[in-house]
Design a protein around this motif. Structure first.
Motif, PDB file in Angstrom:
ATOM      1  N   TRP A 196       0.855  -1.181   0.000  1.00  0.00           N
ATOM      2  CA  TRP A 196       0.000   0.000   0.000  1.00  0.00           C
ATOM      3  C   TRP A 196       0.898   1.241   0.000  1.00  0.00           C
ATOM      4  CZ3 TRP A 196      -1.670   2.984   4.752  1.00  0.00           C
ATOM      5  CH2 TRP A 196      -2.408   4.103   4.378  1.00  0.00           C
ATOM      6  N   LEU A 211       0.793  14.826   2.324  1.00  0.00           N
ATOM      7  CA  LEU A 211      -0.335  15.757   2.374  1.00  0.00           C
ATOM      8  C   LEU A 211      -0.807  15.984   3.809  1.00  0.00           C
ATOM      9  CD1 LEU A 211      -2.378  14.327  -0.622  1.00  0.00           C
ATOM     10  CD2 LEU A 211      -0.731  16.212  -0.639  1.00  0.00           C
ATOM     11  N   TYR A 235     -11.565   5.812   3.754  1.00  0.00           N
ATOM     12  CA  TYR A 235     -11.367   5.540   5.172  1.00  0.00           C
ATOM     13  C   TYR A 235      -9.920   5.772   5.589  1.00  0.00           C
ATOM     14  CZ  TYR A 235     -15.663   2.947   4.091  1.00  0.00           C
ATOM     15  OH  TYR A 235     -16.897   2.582   3.647  1.00  0.00           O
ATOM     16  N   GLN A 281       1.034  13.886  -6.930  1.00  0.00           N
ATOM     17  CA  GLN A 281       0.847  13.109  -5.703  1.00  0.00           C
ATOM     18  C   GLN A 281      -0.044  13.809  -4.688  1.00  0.00           C
ATOM     19  OE1 GLN A 281       5.193  12.512  -4.974  1.00  0.00           O
ATOM     20  NE2 GLN A 281       4.651  10.364  -5.311  1.00  0.00           N
ATOM     21  N   SER A 294      -4.245  15.091  -3.550  1.00  0.00           N
ATOM     22  CA  SER A 294      -5.540  14.481  -3.258  1.00  0.00           C
ATOM     23  C   SER A 294      -6.636  15.248  -3.996  1.00  0.00           C
ATOM     24  CB  SER A 294      -5.814  14.537  -1.755  1.00  0.00           C
ATOM     25  OG  SER A 294      -7.167  14.213  -1.497  1.00  0.00           O
ATOM     26  N   LEU A 319     -12.282   8.508  -6.910  1.00  0.00           N
ATOM     27  CA  LEU A 319     -11.593   7.596  -6.000  1.00  0.00           C
ATOM     28  C   LEU A 319     -11.199   6.328  -6.754  1.00  0.00           C
ATOM     29  CD1 LEU A 319     -10.638   6.812  -3.157  1.00  0.00           C
ATOM     30  CD2 LEU A 319     -12.960   6.060  -2.642  1.00  0.00           C
ATOM     31  N   ASP A 368      -5.067   4.218  -5.379  1.00  0.00           N
ATOM     32  CA  ASP A 368      -4.219   3.029  -5.436  1.00  0.00           C
ATOM     33  C   ASP A 368      -5.126   1.789  -5.332  1.00  0.00           C
ATOM     34  OD1 ASP A 368      -2.364   1.047  -4.837  1.00  0.00           O
ATOM     35  OD2 ASP A 368      -1.752   1.897  -2.911  1.00  0.00           O
ATOM     36  N   VAL A 403      -4.554  -1.108  -4.294  1.00  0.00           N
ATOM     37  CA  VAL A 403      -4.373  -1.778  -3.001  1.00  0.00           C
ATOM     38  C   VAL A 403      -5.206  -1.076  -1.930  1.00  0.00           C
ATOM     39  CG1 VAL A 403      -2.697  -2.389  -1.215  1.00  0.00           C
ATOM     40  CG2 VAL A 403      -2.084  -2.634  -3.630  1.00  0.00           C
ATOM     41  N   LYS A 404      -5.198   0.242  -1.979  1.00  0.00           N
ATOM     42  CA  LYS A 404      -6.024   1.015  -1.048  1.00  0.00           C
ATOM     43  C   LYS A 404      -7.502   0.704  -1.265  1.00  0.00           C
ATOM     44  CE  LYS A 404      -7.517   5.858  -0.587  1.00  0.00           C
ATOM     45  NZ  LYS A 404      -7.140   7.267  -0.705  1.00  0.00           N
ATOM     46  N   MET A 450      -8.549  -2.462   0.226  1.00  0.00           N
ATOM     47  CA  MET A 450      -8.703  -2.381   1.690  1.00  0.00           C
ATOM     48  C   MET A 450     -10.004  -1.681   2.070  1.00  0.00           C
ATOM     49  SD  MET A 450      -5.005  -1.854   3.489  1.00  0.00           S
ATOM     50  CE  MET A 450      -4.203  -0.722   2.383  1.00  0.00           C
ATOM     51  N   LEU A 451     -10.326  -0.584   1.371  1.00  0.00           N
ATOM     52  CA  LEU A 451     -11.565   0.130   1.675  1.00  0.00           C
ATOM     53  C   LEU A 451     -12.761  -0.807   1.509  1.00  0.00           C
ATOM     54  CD1 LEU A 451     -11.092   3.621  -0.084  1.00  0.00           C
ATOM     55  CD2 LEU A 451     -10.397   2.920   2.213  1.00  0.00           C
ATOM     56  N   ALA A 464     -12.823  -4.072   1.569  1.00  0.00           N
ATOM     57  CA  ALA A 464     -12.817  -5.151   2.576  1.00  0.00           C
ATOM     58  C   ALA A 464     -13.366  -4.651   3.908  1.00  0.00           C
ATOM     59  CB  ALA A 464     -11.397  -5.695   2.749  1.00  0.00           C
ATOM     60  N   ILE A 465     -13.011  -3.414   4.257  1.00  0.00           N
ATOM     61  CA  ILE A 465     -13.487  -2.858   5.531  1.00  0.00           C
ATOM     62  C   ILE A 465     -14.997  -2.607   5.469  1.00  0.00           C
ATOM     63  CG2 ILE A 465     -13.368  -0.819   7.027  1.00  0.00           C
ATOM     64  CD1 ILE A 465     -10.343  -0.698   6.243  1.00  0.00           C
ATOM     65  N   LYS A 466     -15.450  -2.044   4.361  1.00  0.00           N
ATOM     66  CA  LYS A 466     -16.897  -1.815   4.207  1.00  0.00           C
ATOM     67  C   LYS A 466     -17.657  -3.138   4.318  1.00  0.00           C
ATOM     68  CE  LYS A 466     -20.825   0.157   2.656  1.00  0.00           C
ATOM     69  NZ  LYS A 466     -21.627   1.093   3.462  1.00  0.00           N
ATOM     70  N   VAL A 504     -18.982   7.081  -1.014  1.00  0.00           N
ATOM     71  CA  VAL A 504     -17.574   6.654  -0.916  1.00  0.00           C
ATOM     72  C   VAL A 504     -17.271   5.507  -1.887  1.00  0.00           C
ATOM     73  CG1 VAL A 504     -15.659   5.916   0.553  1.00  0.00           C
ATOM     74  CG2 VAL A 504     -17.422   7.413   1.488  1.00  0.00           C
ATOM     75  N   LEU A 505     -17.988   4.399  -1.730  1.00  0.00           N
ATOM     76  CA  LEU A 505     -17.764   3.236  -2.599  1.00  0.00           C
ATOM     77  C   LEU A 505     -19.043   2.940  -3.364  1.00  0.00           C
ATOM     78  CD1 LEU A 505     -15.900   1.040   0.031  1.00  0.00           C
ATOM     79  CD2 LEU A 505     -14.862   2.168  -1.956  1.00  0.00           C
TER      80      LEU A 505
END
Lengths: 470, 470
Positions: free
Chosen positions: A178, A184, A191, B419, B421, B436, B441, B443-444, B447-448, B450-452, B466-467
């Protein structure tokens, strides 16, 4: 179920990585500061993020557990796995480069294996401050400090490790990387993965690099030791200092006389500030902008506090050497504790206003359990005390085997009653897994387990730390 | 798949909750400040955490989506769901009590529905500062401010909403309550659920209460407007101010002349600080401890900066009214922008040192797309600019329908190259879900997701924010 790192597994890793990545003498990685546990495992020290990813991927493919190893200074056994299938101990020691310093941005980017004192020096070289500071700063490494969200003496002013990190690079449990190494100050895209990794104690991934916040160096620094009649007076003094000096207070530490007695008994040698040690002493550090003199501010604070009977005596450091001598006392207490040998040590926090009641009630309840010496000291400004229980004079730690569990229970139950935390800054590691289960809100525990399952479904990352292995 | 909130579902909710919890006039909840979308849904305004839990549990049982609704001031459509099965809009407006103020601890505990300005006043009443401050503070509510990790003008000194929160009470997607409403400054027991909920935009649970950090009020506050020749000079001025004044800088805002021109063209009425508007103006606010005069510090800064040709003109506020007049200009720019009507608005951040290049390159690349007026202003100290693109003089927003996607793409691609946001402080909401996906990324993103999935397996919390809905 995890698999052991077999001879064949080790051979395949050795074939894939440079010889420099392997450690034949694994003994230094298998002990921890309090000597409670012995670790086990093969030790790998990758030289780059890519190599870390390679090791993690190999472990994921083979179902082998990984114990991330940083400076090895943790106090809750997060850095070693005493039982279970033989793991890979993954040391970050060779990843010890400062990657970049962005002076104008107040940002330093470094590998996770850089030692804290080296970050502090690098910041000083560009006239900045990296404010994280704690007794083990000469050996603790950035990755472990972030993984455990380390605290220390400047949290009151600058926050803990979490507050000093802008971005992370992390190798996930499946070996993917990651790339969250942002500089920033603001980024609201999704998240907060950074803060999820910080404080996860290596159970969700391996931190391989960090972007750290530097701060302006205060123009003038000063310190004082003040004798206070009680913890309540210390709190009132803190509030008075806040009203008068505001954010200029960098540290506000409380020390009980017991610590001074231990220092006199077993060392290290220190120069006590008062002819006769008062029951309670506070160490105040100020960092002020140009135009203000810390000595004057401390003098004025002392005079006002004396008027209100909040202090009985005080010494204001007149030079750097004296200030360092004050800190030497404070920072030597953990070593004295170690030499005496505690029955049970606790790193607790309660709401600030509850501190005096916690100290008074704790003493009462422990007196019912047995005859102890209590050394209570720590970061009063954060509501965080190191509340350590020792054998009575002339007796030893071994005499108290039977009482130990009860001592811990009494202290932690009280903390819990007062809505406090049984691990304020040291983390859960393996030592406090049971405490987390006992005192943690079941809803919180369900969330922790769901997150662990989601991000490390194989359970290979630091198995048994924070959460019991499923 | 979610189910719609049917008439039967509504009837069962009405049977279970007091009549006061229902809103027959749902219109006020179905629009957002920029008028891009219209929402839909039945509106429920529970009066307590228990009632919130009841509503969420009913939705979970029925598979009905929930859109948490706070002050409704969000700029990315997080507060309304324009399509999909009819959701429950869950307004926190009736949970608007300050539960407790712990003055000595510098902590305020309140319901999530309290308006920001009311928290600021309550802090002021006990001689403290709650530093979160932004243009919508008169209507934005704490729950939404935390859910979006709001920024504003004081982030440079005090951090964003995340940095000002000690604890949360959250109703989870299954209707259970996470009691994380701690006042502790330090608590390292398990993963950082607080920061996971902060900035999750209501997609992982509903924040029902928060413990907020109060700060000492600086003894003296001062402000200045300074004309700078370029963004690079503004950055050099910021660095110089940091070297001289350190942490005393509360805000450092950059404004392009375009904003002044818009104010002159459409209002609100303001009193310009300079006879002729310079191309770039910075607004600096200081908050200093007793013993230091902000006017002197600003005077000295101006003199040194003038010497180095970093500033060409300056006005230092001589009283509170003048300081407020400076801020009135800054805070009126978003309203002027709204009245002009942007082609595309962007809330971006880049590493601080990259700001001048971003501004120069952005202008060049947009000139290749069409004829625009660019109003670039914002929180320079945080590397966070509101980079808003407007029709050329005499043309309107509607004339640019064709160019809009390209404008956004040009700006966001540039941010990504640098680089940065694409959502520094406003969040993702529904507006930036595609961004988004495009810039995040992988990989990011994994993860987002998976958490959701782990924390809201049914996907009922703020569906599509968000997603993308799975």
């Amino acid at each position: 179920m995890l698999n052991a790192a077999t001879v064949d597994f080790e051979a395949s890793l050795r074939a894939a990585l440079p010889a420099a990545a392997f450690r034949d003498d694994t003994a230094p990685y298998m002990s921890e500061p309090r000597g409670r546990w012995a670790g086990q495992g093969m030790v790998v020290a990758p030289g780059s993020t890519q190599e870390v990813a390679q090791v993690v991927k190999a472990c994921a493919d083979a179902g082998v557990g990984i114990v991330p190893y940083s400076g090895g200074t943790g106090l809750v056994g997060g850095q070693l796995m005493p039982d279970g299938p033989l793991p890979v101990v993954l040391s970050l020691e060779r990843m010890n480069k400062i990657r970049a310093i962005h002076q104008m941005e107040n940002v330093l980017v470094c590998d996770a294996g850089v030692i804290l004192a080296d970050v502090q020096s690098a910041a000083e070289d560009v006239d900045r401050l990296f404010p994280l500071s704690l007794a083990s700063e000469g050996s603790a490494r950035i990755g472990g400090l972030l993984a455990t969200n380390a605290g220390g003496v400047n949290v009151l002013r600058y926050g803990n490790a979490r507050a000093l990190c802008l971005g992370l690079e992390v190798v996930r449990p499946d070996g993917t990387i990651w790339h969250g190494l942002t500089r920033l100050r603001k980024d609201n895209t999704g998240y907060d993965l950074r803060n999820l990794m910080i404080g996860a104690e290596g159970t969700l991934g391996v931190i391989t690099a960090a972007a750290l916040k530097l701060m302006p160096r205060p123009a003038r620094t000063g310190a004082a030791m003040m004798a206070v009649p009680s913890p309540a007076a210390a709190l009132a003094l803190l509030a008075m200092a806040g009203e008068r000096i505001g954010e200029g207070i960098s540290a506000f530490e409380l020390m009980h006389r017991q610590g001074m007695d231990f220092l006199a008994e077993v060392g290290p040698e220190v120069k006590p500030p008062f002819a006769e040690a008062p029951e309670w002493t506070v160490l105040i550090e100020l960092g002020l902008p140009a135009g203000l003199a810390p000595e004057d501010a401390l003098e004025d604070l002392f005079a006002a506090a004396f008027e209100d009977e909040l202090v009985t005596d005080g010494v204001i450091a007149q030079n750097v050497a004296q200030r360092q001598a004050f800190w030497h006392i404070r920072e030597s207490i953990p070593e004295a504790n170690r030499l005496i040998g505690s029955v049970s040590s606790h790193d607790i926090s309660v709401p600030l206003g509850a501190i005096p009641e916690f100290i008074a009630t704790g003493q009462q309840r422990l007196a019912e359990v047995g005859d102890f010496r209590i050394n209570c000291f720590g970061h009063l400004g954060d509501g965080n005390l190191h509340y350590n229980v020792f054998p009575a004079q002339g007796r030893s730690r071994a005499d108290y085997e039977a009482e130990r569990p009860r001592v811990k229970e009494v202290v932690h139950d009280l903390v819990h009653e007062m809505q406090g935390s049984v691990s304020a800054e040291h983390g859960i590691g393996r030592l406090k897994v049971g405490d987390l289960e006992r005192y943690g809100d079941p809803v919180k525990l369900a969330m922790l387990r769901a997150i662990k399952q989601a991000l490390d479904p194989q359970g290979i990352m630091n198995p048994g730390a924070v959460l019991r292995q499923g």
